[in-house]
Write a protein that holds these residues in place. Structure first.
Motif, short mmCIF file in Angstrom:
data_model
loop_
_atom_site.label_atom_id
_atom_site.label_comp_id
_atom_site.label_asym_id
_atom_site.label_seq_id
_atom_site.Cartn_x
_atom_site.Cartn_y
_atom_site.Cartn_z
N ASN A 365 -2.81 -24.97 6.00
CA ASN A 365 -3.29 -23.60 5.87
C ASN A 365 -4.73 -23.60 5.37
O ASN A 365 -5.17 -24.55 4.70
CB ASN A 365 -2.40 -22.78 4.94
CG ASN A 365 -2.39 -23.22 3.50
OD1 ASN A 365 -1.38 -23.74 3.03
ND2 ASN A 365 -3.47 -23.03 2.77
N PRO A 366 -5.49 -22.57 5.73
CA PRO A 366 -6.89 -22.52 5.31
C PRO A 366 -7.01 -22.34 3.80
O PRO A 366 -6.09 -21.85 3.14
CB PRO A 366 -7.44 -21.30 6.06
CG PRO A 366 -6.25 -20.46 6.37
CD PRO A 366 -5.12 -21.41 6.57
N VAL A 367 -8.12 -22.77 3.26
CA VAL A 367 -8.44 -22.53 1.85
C VAL A 367 -9.55 -21.49 1.80
O VAL A 367 -10.63 -21.71 2.36
CB VAL A 367 -8.87 -23.82 1.13
CG1 VAL A 367 -9.32 -23.52 -0.30
CG2 VAL A 367 -7.74 -24.84 1.13
N TRP A 368 -9.25 -20.37 1.17
CA TRP A 368 -10.22 -19.28 1.09
C TRP A 368 -10.95 -19.30 -0.26
O TRP A 368 -10.40 -19.76 -1.27
CB TRP A 368 -9.51 -17.94 1.24
CG TRP A 368 -9.07 -17.62 2.63
CD1 TRP A 368 -9.23 -18.38 3.75
CD2 TRP A 368 -8.39 -16.43 3.05
NE1 TRP A 368 -8.70 -17.74 4.84
CE2 TRP A 368 -8.18 -16.55 4.44
CE3 TRP A 368 -7.94 -15.29 2.39
CZ2 TRP A 368 -7.54 -15.55 5.18
CZ3 TRP A 368 -7.30 -14.30 3.12
CH2 TRP A 368 -7.10 -14.43 4.50
N ARG A 369 -12.16 -18.76 -0.24
CA ARG A 369 -12.92 -18.60 -1.47
C ARG A 369 -13.57 -17.22 -1.52
O ARG A 369 -13.91 -16.64 -0.49
CB ARG A 369 -14.00 -19.69 -1.59
CG ARG A 369 -13.42 -21.08 -1.76
CD ARG A 369 -14.44 -22.13 -2.12
NE ARG A 369 -13.80 -23.43 -2.31
CZ ARG A 369 -13.25 -23.83 -3.45
NH1 ARG A 369 -13.28 -23.03 -4.52
NH2 ARG A 369 -12.68 -25.02 -3.54
#
Length: 378
Positions: A365-369
């Motif tokens: 899964n993507p890692v968001w910031r």
């Protein structure tokens, strides 16, 4: 008995159990983004299971979940879930009956499904929702937002409402919309946003807050008329015991995460005692969906079923690509019809599975910031 696992795209793990009598059962033990970890757990558990009687499903469930000193968590419960599905598939095929007949028989003839209408930042959600209704679905699900700060701006709150309002206008009041927040709201943001959504009457709001903040669900439920749902990140009846008395209206265990058919059936019975409906989580592949449907036909307090045909995660390979006959998982009028096919009610295309397992996957899964560089909930 033999047990084999297959990492197949887009992000799934399939399990095949073959008995000495020649019966094959299929399961889907996976944690999205941790498929290889679950694969290793299945291999460890197989050391106990191989050589045992496959019909002793409950005894195996007890040993597999409690036989190790360290218990619980998504990896172990998902490994057990896939094994449990495969054992029920074997039991049904041995008896010549669908699994729901072994669970007490059907309580309904068709299962209401909902369709997903976009990714994490979907555009033109109104058009997507209208298209799903035209395809026969009576309910759609959308993400409520992208990433949110702990207390975000009025513009962010109003943007959520405007998007849901656009979907409501597109589908009318004879159809339903589910709003999934994926745990992206803090309790404070949920207090702000939920009352604003009330006039749009969502079927339910999913994961308004993270599961680790479930203690706040009771206060949220008292502060809104919107039915609240949670459960895709709860893995046992003991996890659900902590939320069922806190005012939720809908429980969402995942049959590939929460201990399989055996445990989700028990969770449903617990939920019924609290006047809580079931809307099982299932953004996964055909075996998880088939297992979910077998439960849906047998659960009295069932509400609606998630499915992932055409969902944005399934790039390159979709749910029906691994089936010999797509009919059992083809929906008419937004519903899945009950069939008398034995076991889980599907025939997995073993050649397709073996061929695609050679390709495998490494889905994460993507890692968001956030704008300031800090971690954001996906």
């Amino acid at each position: 008995m033999s047990m084999d696992t297959f990492l197949v795209p887009p992000r799934w793990l399939f399990l095949r159990i073959r008995t000495d009598e020649g019966i094959t059962g299929w399961g889907e033990p996976v944690v999205e983004g941790r498929a290889a970890t679950v694969q290793a757990a299945v291999a460890e558990l197989s050391e106990y299971l191989i050589g045992e009687d496959p019909m002793r499903i409950e005894d195996h469930w007890q040993v597999l979940t409690k036989g190790g000193f360290y218990r619980g968590g998504p990896v172990l419960s998902s490994a057990v879930a896939g094994i449990d599905q495969a054992l029920w598939d074997i039991a049904g095929k041995a008896a010549g009956l669908p699994v729901h007949m072994l669970l007490g028989g059907p309580v309904r003839e068709r299962v209401r499904m909902y369709a997903w209408i976009g990714g994490d930042r979907p555009a033109e959600v109104a058009d997507l929702a209208r298209a799903q209704v035209e395809a026969g679905f009576t309910a759609v699900k959308m993400n409520g937002s992208a990433e949110l700060t702990a207390i975000d701006t009025p513009a962010q709150s109003r943007g959520i409402v405007e998007r849901v309002a656009a979907v409501r206008e597109a589908i009318g009041e004879h159809n339903d919309v589910v709003v999934d927040f994926h745990g992206r709201m803090s309790t404070a943001m949920a207090r702000r946003v939920l009352p604003l959504l009330e006039p749009l009457m969502p079927l339910f709001v999913e994961e308004a807050v993270l599961p680790e903040h479930s203690d706040n669900l009771a206060a949220l439920a008292q502060g809104t008329s919107i039915p609240l749902a949670t459960g895709e990140r709860l893995y046992s009846r003991w996890d659900f015991r902590a939320v069922l008395g806190r005012g939720i209206a809908v429980a969402q265990p995942d049959v590939s995460h929460a201990g399989g058919i055996s445990e989700v059936r028990r969770i449903a019975a617990m939920a019924e005692a609290y006047d809580v409906a079931m809307a099982p989580h299932c953004p996964l592949g055909p075996i998880a969906l088939a297992s979910s449907l077998q439960l849906a036909f047998a659960i009295p307090n069932f509400l609606i079923q998630e499915q992932s045909v055409g969902i944005h995660y399934n790039e390159g390979n979709d749910v029906l690509d691994y089936l010999v006959d797509r009919g059992p998982l083809t929906f008419t009028g937004g519903h899945a019809a009950r069939t008398a096919l034995p076991g889980l009610g599907i025939e997995v295309d073993e050649r397709a599975v073996e061929r695609m397992a050679a390709q495998g996957h490494r889905w994460r899964n993507p890692v968001w910031r956030h704008a300031d560089g800090s971690f954001a909930e996906w």
